[in-house]
Write an enzyme that holds these catalytic residues in place. Sequence first.
Site, PDB file in Angstrom:
ATOM      1  N   ARG A  11     -61.527  32.633  54.588  1.00 44.45           N
ATOM      2  CA  ARG A  11     -60.768  33.102  55.822  1.00 44.45           C
ATOM      3  C   ARG A  11     -61.384  34.404  56.132  1.00 44.45           C
ATOM      4  NH1 ARG A  11     -55.829  32.018  52.910  1.00 44.45           N
ATOM      5  NH2 ARG A  11     -54.899  30.286  53.696  1.00 44.45           N
ATOM      6  N   THR A  53     -65.498  44.033  50.123  1.00 52.54           N
ATOM      7  CA  THR A  53     -64.311  44.394  50.261  1.00 52.54           C
ATOM      8  C   THR A  53     -63.297  43.214  49.736  1.00 52.54           C
ATOM      9  OG1 THR A  53     -64.566  42.954  52.359  1.00 52.54           O
ATOM     10  CG2 THR A  53     -64.842  45.471  52.656  1.00 52.54           C
ATOM     11  N   ARG A  61     -62.942  42.321  45.526  1.00 56.91           N
ATOM     12  CA  ARG A  61     -62.525  42.935  44.245  1.00 56.91           C
ATOM     13  C   ARG A  61     -63.539  43.488  43.541  1.00 56.91           C
ATOM     14  NH1 ARG A  61     -58.208  42.572  46.216  1.00 56.91           N
ATOM     15  NH2 ARG A  61     -56.428  41.350  45.461  1.00 56.91           N
ATOM     16  N   GLU A 119     -59.251  51.445  39.888  1.00 58.26           N
ATOM     17  CA  GLU A 119     -58.558  52.293  40.965  1.00 58.26           C
ATOM     18  C   GLU A 119     -57.428  53.018  40.739  1.00 58.26           C
ATOM     19  OE1 GLU A 119     -58.099  49.333  44.022  1.00 58.26           O
ATOM     20  OE2 GLU A 119     -60.411  49.002  44.144  1.00 58.26           O
ATOM     21  N   HIS A 133     -59.672  51.321  48.985  1.00 63.25           N
ATOM     22  CA  HIS A 133     -59.113  50.041  49.041  1.00 63.25           C
ATOM     23  C   HIS A 133     -58.272  49.706  50.017  1.00 63.25           C
ATOM     24  CE1 HIS A 133     -58.009  46.560  46.315  1.00 63.25           C
ATOM     25  NE2 HIS A 133     -57.801  46.031  47.514  1.00 63.25           N
TER      26      HIS A 133
END
Length: 315
Positions: A147, A227, A229, A258, A277
Amino acid sequence: MHDFVVKELERLYDVEIHNGKIPMPKNLLISKIKDKDGLICYPYDRIDKDVIDAGARLKAISTYSVGYDHIDVKYAGMKGIVVSYTPEVLTRATADLTMALVLAVFRRISEGDRLIRKNKWRVIFGPYEFLGTDLYGMTLGIFGMGRIGKAVAKRARGFEMNILYHNRTRLSAKVEQSLGVRYCTLDELFKKSDVVSIHTPYTKETDEIVNLKLIKKMKKTAFLVNTARGKIINEKDLAFALKKKMIAGAGLDVFAKEPISANHPFAKMENVVIMPHSGSSTIETRKKMAEICVKNLILSLDGKKPIYQVRNLTH
């Protein structure tokens, strides 16, 4: 969670919300999950076999995210637990941020911002100083044409870019034509692209799949954008490649661990644009994610199919 969805949950159930350290310590989660029927979690929560086994009454897990690699979906399925997630709604927001990172690395936006803030813009630049790169006519390589990858392709066409893609399953000729994209191998994608944008899911197969061997195939003038993982990229290899100027730069919204600090190697590099993120971080998207996350949980606990259910991986 947003107040309006918490009120909806409290109208139907006894609700306990964790207010302490994030992520919730595993031993605390295990102790709290024992008498719970449902769980709402986030990408930073590790819902493994220990947590699932502790949830003797657990019927549904709803994650506030499009990714679900933090949940042992296969084991949950074996236990008869419904796992749901929030795809689609964040597609446009993440695609927008992807293009923002592409623009930022091509046009050196972060560098320019820092230059002025540090009072280093002392003279008007001449024809050979502080130059960026045009997007027009450049080749964008999309790794993962789900998507978000498709949404990025649509946006890139607006910048008159050429678009290559690699996906586990090739799209139909009709879809390729409508998106204006051309399929190629992963090696070809990295060799021919002026910027590679990563949108593939994180799996055992894609763990650190973007390593030095693959990065070496890129043009010295090319950029890497992620953008998806952080663990899809071998960060040590990327840092090495950037330091050695094997590629021109990178735009990163995700990292292996993170949050990162100002001491992280990427944070010290002028040719890297970093974000915390925040692919889905818009007012509209986060509100919709909350609505879907809670609706998924309510439907699952009511014995109905959630809006977005993770495919049962036990078969």
